[in-house]
Scaffold this active site. Structure first.
Site, PDB file in Angstrom:
ATOM      1  N   TYR A 176      10.404  14.401  35.152  1.00 31.13           N
ATOM      2  CA  TYR A 176      10.244  13.156  35.924  1.00 31.13           C
ATOM      3  C   TYR A 176      11.607  12.677  36.431  1.00 31.13           C
ATOM      4  CZ  TYR A 176       9.141   8.252  36.909  1.00 31.13           C
ATOM      5  OH  TYR A 176       8.995   7.025  37.509  1.00 31.13           O
ATOM      6  N   SER A 233      13.219   5.782  40.737  1.00 34.03           N
ATOM      7  CA  SER A 233      13.158   5.258  39.363  1.00 34.03           C
ATOM      8  C   SER A 233      14.570   5.197  38.803  1.00 34.03           C
ATOM      9  CB  SER A 233      12.323   6.198  38.490  1.00 34.03           C
ATOM     10  OG  SER A 233      12.469   5.843  37.127  1.00 34.03           O
TER      11      SER A 233
HETATM   12  P1  NAP Z   1       0.313   3.057  38.515  1.00 30.01           P
HETATM   13  O1  NAP Z   1       0.099   1.638  38.134  1.00 30.01           O
HETATM   14  O2  NAP Z   1      -0.184   4.148  37.625  1.00 30.01           O
HETATM   15  O3  NAP Z   1      -0.302   3.268  39.995  1.00 30.01           O
HETATM   16  C1  NAP Z   1      -0.206   4.506  40.612  1.00 30.01           C
HETATM   17  C2  NAP Z   1      -0.883   4.452  41.963  1.00 30.01           C
HETATM   18  O4  NAP Z   1      -0.602   5.692  42.636  1.00 30.01           O
HETATM   19  C3  NAP Z   1      -2.399   4.350  41.868  1.00 30.01           C
HETATM   20  O5  NAP Z   1      -2.857   3.511  42.902  1.00 30.01           O
HETATM   21  C4  NAP Z   1      -2.864   5.790  42.110  1.00 30.01           C
HETATM   22  O6  NAP Z   1      -4.160   5.895  42.721  1.00 30.01           O
HETATM   23  C5  NAP Z   1      -1.803   6.266  43.079  1.00 30.01           C
HETATM   24  N1  NAP Z   1      -1.655   7.714  43.148  1.00 30.01           N
HETATM   25  C6  NAP Z   1      -1.250   8.560  42.169  1.00 30.01           C
HETATM   26  N2  NAP Z   1      -1.233   9.829  42.635  1.00 30.01           N
HETATM   27  C7  NAP Z   1      -1.645   9.769  43.926  1.00 30.01           C
HETATM   28  C8  NAP Z   1      -1.870  10.739  44.935  1.00 30.01           C
HETATM   29  N3  NAP Z   1      -1.628  12.037  44.711  1.00 30.01           N
HETATM   30  N4  NAP Z   1      -2.308  10.327  46.146  1.00 30.01           N
HETATM   31  C9  NAP Z   1      -2.537   9.009  46.385  1.00 30.01           C
HETATM   32  N5  NAP Z   1      -2.341   8.053  45.467  1.00 30.01           N
HETATM   33  C10 NAP Z   1      -1.916   8.430  44.252  1.00 30.01           C
HETATM   34  O7  NAP Z   1       1.867   3.376  38.694  1.00 30.01           O
HETATM   35  P2  NAP Z   1       3.130   2.436  39.010  1.00 30.01           P
HETATM   36  O8  NAP Z   1       3.768   2.069  37.738  1.00 30.01           O
HETATM   37  O9  NAP Z   1       2.776   1.381  39.973  1.00 30.01           O
HETATM   38  O10 NAP Z   1       4.089   3.514  39.696  1.00 30.01           O
HETATM   39  C11 NAP Z   1       4.189   3.653  41.081  1.00 30.01           C
HETATM   40  C12 NAP Z   1       5.514   4.306  41.408  1.00 30.01           C
HETATM   41  O11 NAP Z   1       6.563   3.577  40.772  1.00 30.01           O
HETATM   42  C13 NAP Z   1       5.651   5.755  40.948  1.00 30.01           C
HETATM   43  O12 NAP Z   1       6.289   6.506  41.960  1.00 30.01           O
HETATM   44  C14 NAP Z   1       6.560   5.649  39.724  1.00 30.01           C
HETATM   45  O13 NAP Z   1       7.310   6.821  39.515  1.00 30.01           O
HETATM   46  C15 NAP Z   1       7.428   4.483  40.124  1.00 30.01           C
HETATM   47  N6  NAP Z   1       8.077   3.848  38.969  1.00 30.01           N
HETATM   48  C16 NAP Z   1       7.319   3.155  38.052  1.00 30.01           C
HETATM   49  C17 NAP Z   1       7.975   2.559  36.978  1.00 30.01           C
HETATM   50  C18 NAP Z   1       7.227   1.761  35.940  1.00 30.01           C
HETATM   51  O14 NAP Z   1       7.868   1.375  34.924  1.00 30.01           O
HETATM   52  N7  NAP Z   1       5.934   1.502  36.089  1.00 30.01           N
HETATM   53  C19 NAP Z   1       9.361   2.674  36.841  1.00 30.01           C
HETATM   54  C20 NAP Z   1      10.065   3.393  37.778  1.00 30.01           C
HETATM   55  C21 NAP Z   1       9.419   3.969  38.845  1.00 30.01           C
HETATM   56  P3  NAP Z   1      -5.524   5.617  41.883  1.00 30.01           P
HETATM   57  O15 NAP Z   1      -5.530   4.142  41.595  1.00 30.01           O
HETATM   58  O16 NAP Z   1      -6.610   6.025  42.812  1.00 30.01           O
HETATM   59  O17 NAP Z   1      -5.423   6.447  40.637  1.00 30.01           O
END
Ligand code: NAP
Length: 248
Positions: A157, A143
């Site tokens: 985080y 991130s």
């Molecule tokens: P998201 O839309 O909330 O999706 C999260 C996904 O991770 C979901 O499919 C969830 O499964 C799965 N998950 C969570 N905990 C898990 C576990 N213990 N085992 C297996 N699967 C798990 O989140 P996102 O925004 O795509 O974020 C994904 C990554 O991007 C994260 O590492 C986050 O830190 C990083 N990131 C995001 C942003 C942003 O602005 N969105 C920015 C920087 C970095 P379920 O669907 O079954 O709940």
């Protein structure tokens, strides 16, 4: 033969976008999810409708049992692993340092450090040329918080993503002679429901003013960077962190 890719947290958000793009580019994709089977199955159906191959695999990637089960299912159902996108991560509610309980820290380290670490370990066992594998590529979802310290209330985080960056660098060095490239993407403000975990549903709106390009990013825009890092076009790229942040 299709290349085999595992996307952790592939049911929603950035993981789902990467899984869909990979499916459209010929990867056989394991779409891992934690609890939302409907979302993961919909990603799989979308890939299959486009003529691709995918399976949904339930596993909590913060546990030994979950990670073993995920990788063994992929060995059995898709074959030799070529690539891993260690994407799944976690976020706890906004809290100032004075109010952060140990439980929040443990959840954060477990989701953002132990999970990618355990998955990379299993991928390295299978892909390392030293272990009889044929090489491969790993991308870890870090991130921009690692670089900018995160917004107020997101200290744990940000610290965990800093550890992710160090892990990416160290792993790329350790596996550099074993046919495995390791890189990270560092997304900025991306439109997914992930932000809701902070308890602030207006989070993106409040922070977008700090983005020089003047807008939030999409999961698809992050997926493009991930797929490039996984591809042979990035054959001499390892140990780097690609910012997908609109210049933030
Ligand atoms: P998201 O839309 O909330 O999706 C999260 C996904 O991770 C979901 O499919 C969830 O499964 C799965 N998950 C969570 N905990 C898990 C576990 N213990 N085992 C297996 N699967 C798990 O989140 P996102 O925004 O795509 O974020 C994904 C990554 O991007 C994260 O590492 C986050 O830190 C990083 N990131 C995001 C942003 C942003 O602005 N969105 C920015 C920087 C970095 P379920 O669907 O079954 O709940």
């Amino acid at each position: 033969m299709s290349k085999v890719l595992i996307v952790t947290g592939g049911g929603r958000g950035i993981g789902a976008a990467a899984a869909r793009l990979a499916g459209s580019r010929g990867y056989a994709v394991a779409v891992n999810y934690h609890s939302n089977s409907e979302a993961a199955n919909s990603v799989v159906q979308g890939i299959e409708a486009g003529g691709g191959k995918a399976i949904a695999v339930q596993a909590d990637v913060t546990t030994e049992a979950g990670v073993s089960s995920l990788f063994e299912t992929v060995d059995r159902e898709l074959g030799t692993l070529d690539a891993l996108f260690a994407n799944a991560g976690t976020l706890t509610e906004y809290r100032p340092i004075q109010e952060i309980p140990l439980a929040d820290l443990e959840q954060t380290w477990s989701g953002n450090i132990s999970g990618p670490f355990l998955c990379a370990r299993e991928a390295a066992k299978r892909m390392s040329t030293t272990y009889g594998g044929k090489g491969g590529a790993i991308v870890i979802n870090s991130s921009a918080a690692a670089r900018i310290g995160g917004a107020h209330g997101m200290l744990a985080y940000a610290a965990s993503k800093g550890a992710t960056d160090t892990f990416t660098l160290g792993l790329s060095i350790e596996l550099g002679g074993q046919g495995i490239r390791v890189n990270a993407v560092r997304p900025g403000l991306i439109e997914t429901t992930f932000h809701d975990l902070t308890g602030d549903l207006e989070r993106l709106k409040k922070l977008v003013g700090g983005v020089p390009m003047g807008r939030t990013g999409t999961a698809d825009e992050v997926a493009e960077a991930v797929l490039w890092l996984l591809s042979d076009e990035a054959s001499y790229v390892s140990g780097t962190h690609v910012d997908v942040t609109g210049a933030r």
